[in-house]
Design a protein around this motif. Structure first.
Motif, PDB file in Angstrom:
ATOM      1  N   THR A 103       0.913  -1.292  -0.008  1.00 35.26           N
ATOM      2  CA  THR A 103       0.122   0.124   0.068  1.00 35.26           C
ATOM      3  C   THR A 103       0.844   1.308  -0.016  1.00 35.26           C
ATOM      4  O   THR A 103       0.409   2.220  -0.721  1.00 35.26           O
ATOM      5  N   VAL A 162      -5.182   0.122   6.149  1.00 40.30           N
ATOM      6  CA  VAL A 162      -5.363  -0.965   5.176  1.00 40.30           C
ATOM      7  C   VAL A 162      -5.590  -2.436   5.845  1.00 40.30           C
ATOM      8  O   VAL A 162      -5.028  -2.613   7.053  1.00 40.30           O
ATOM      9  N   ASN A 164      -8.477  -6.265   5.521  1.00 43.82           N
ATOM     10  CA  ASN A 164      -9.803  -6.581   5.245  1.00 43.82           C
ATOM     11  C   ASN A 164     -10.750  -6.504   6.450  1.00 43.82           C
ATOM     12  O   ASN A 164     -11.838  -6.491   6.183  1.00 43.82           O
ATOM     13  N   LYS A 170     -13.466   1.351  11.186  1.00 46.69           N
ATOM     14  CA  LYS A 170     -13.148   2.785  10.144  1.00 46.69           C
ATOM     15  C   LYS A 170     -13.998   4.079  10.628  1.00 46.69           C
ATOM     16  O   LYS A 170     -13.363   4.898  10.844  1.00 46.69           O
ATOM     17  N   ALA A 184      -7.233   2.784   2.220  1.00 44.63           N
ATOM     18  CA  ALA A 184      -6.898   1.840   1.061  1.00 44.63           C
ATOM     19  C   ALA A 184      -8.362   1.602   0.401  1.00 44.63           C
ATOM     20  O   ALA A 184      -9.062   1.225   1.167  1.00 44.63           O
ATOM     21  N   SER A 185      -8.092   1.109  -0.909  1.00 47.78           N
ATOM     22  CA  SER A 185      -9.216   0.653  -1.774  1.00 47.78           C
ATOM     23  C   SER A 185      -9.476  -0.622  -1.489  1.00 47.78           C
ATOM     24  O   SER A 185      -8.528  -1.494  -0.974  1.00 47.78           O
ATOM     25  N   MET A 186     -10.556  -1.004  -1.708  1.00 55.55           N
ATOM     26  CA  MET A 186     -11.076  -2.467  -1.590  1.00 55.55           C
ATOM     27  C   MET A 186     -10.033  -3.602  -2.207  1.00 55.55           C
ATOM     28  O   MET A 186      -9.525  -4.788  -1.485  1.00 55.55           O
ATOM     29  N   THR A 187      -9.299  -3.141  -3.457  1.00 52.88           N
ATOM     30  CA  THR A 187      -8.229  -3.958  -4.032  1.00 52.88           C
ATOM     31  C   THR A 187      -7.140  -4.167  -3.320  1.00 52.88           C
ATOM     32  O   THR A 187      -6.379  -5.106  -3.613  1.00 52.88           O
ATOM     33  N   GLU A 188      -6.874  -3.333  -2.257  1.00 48.48           N
ATOM     34  CA  GLU A 188      -5.644  -3.385  -1.787  1.00 48.48           C
ATOM     35  C   GLU A 188      -5.640  -4.165  -0.160  1.00 48.48           C
ATOM     36  O   GLU A 188      -4.580  -4.419   0.394  1.00 48.48           O
ATOM     37  N   HIS A 189      -6.786  -4.497   0.033  1.00 48.58           N
ATOM     38  CA  HIS A 189      -6.939  -5.205   1.575  1.00 48.58           C
ATOM     39  C   HIS A 189      -6.272  -6.687   1.502  1.00 48.58           C
ATOM     40  O   HIS A 189      -5.973  -6.842   2.519  1.00 48.58           O
TER      41      HIS A 189
END
Length: 235
Positions: A103, A162, A164, A170, A184-189
């Motif tokens: 990340t 970052v 899941n 949050k 972080a965006s969903m695709t980085e978790h």
């Protein structure tokens, strides 16, 4: 150099093959399924698809925790067995560090990867890329989320979070840190096993016999046993 990376330390399961300066292949799932059943077929499939055999491997890199006790043990046990059988080095890397590396490389601030540890606690640490190298700013630890975000108030840089389990925490992070907190965006978790391989490929091997997972805290049964022993001793 052909590096096999293994990460079963949390719900996400990942394996990767890194050869010299190329990612040959990567397999990731984020499912609540038994890692002990799925990890070896995942490794075998990846090796077959990349047309590599075990004797091609020159190093094993494994996520050593923190995370799920069972998941960490599975990955470390398989990594140690492979390294022993093939007589190649084994390197352990922090499971949190993998998230931070994926990340923070192009982020001008700090990274706080986290895994939920229940009862308001998280496994986390603080990382930053300094001169292109991932640097530990605060060591991996088990901490109450409320205490952690309070400690971060004095940091004068943006902090990207970052993991899941981020949705669990949050709202509290936003409440305390406001615009300083970036998510972080969903695709980085999902931790990238290729990042794990990259982090460990140039590290010297750990001692295979003494290598153990980094749970950070004792498993519940062990903690209760020690507590009971202490009570007996004090009595």
């Amino acid at each position: 150099m052909t590096v096999l990376a293994i990460d079963t330390s949390n719900y996400a399961l990942g394996v990767a093959l890194l050869e010299e300066n190329q990612v040959l292949g990567e397999y990731i799932t984020n499912l609540k399924k038994n890692h002990s059943v799925r990890i070896m077929p995942a490794i075998e499939t990846l090796m077959s698809d990349c047309e590599r055999v075990p004797s091609d491997l020159t190093k094993i890199v494994v996520a050593k925790g923190p995370g799920s006790y069972t998941g960490v043990r599975i990955g470390v046990t398989i990594a140690k067995t492979l390294a022993w059988t093939l007589n190649i080095p084994l390197v352990g890397v922090s499971s949190l560090e993998i998230l931070a590396a994926g990340t923070g490389r192009y982020f001008d601030g700090m990274v706080s990867p986290l895994f939920d540890a229940r009862r308001g606690q998280v496994y986390t640490g603080l990382y930053q890329f300094v001169d292109g190298k991932l640097t530990v700013m605060k060591q991996d630890q088990l901490v109450m989320l409320d205490d952690w975000v309070d400690r971060l108030l004095d940091i004068d840089k943006p902090i990207i979070f970052v993991g899941n389990d981020l949705p669990i925490h949050k709202a509290k992070i936003e409440e305390v840190l406001g615009p300083k907190a970036i998510f972080a965006s969903m695709t980085e978790h999902n931790p990238r096993p290729a990042e794990l391989a990259l982090l460990g490929k140039d590290q010297a091997g750990d001692d295979l016999h003494s290598f153990v997972p980094n749970y950070i805290r004792l498993v519940e049964a062990e903690a209760k046993w020690l507590e009971a022993k202490g009570k007996i001793k004090n009595g």
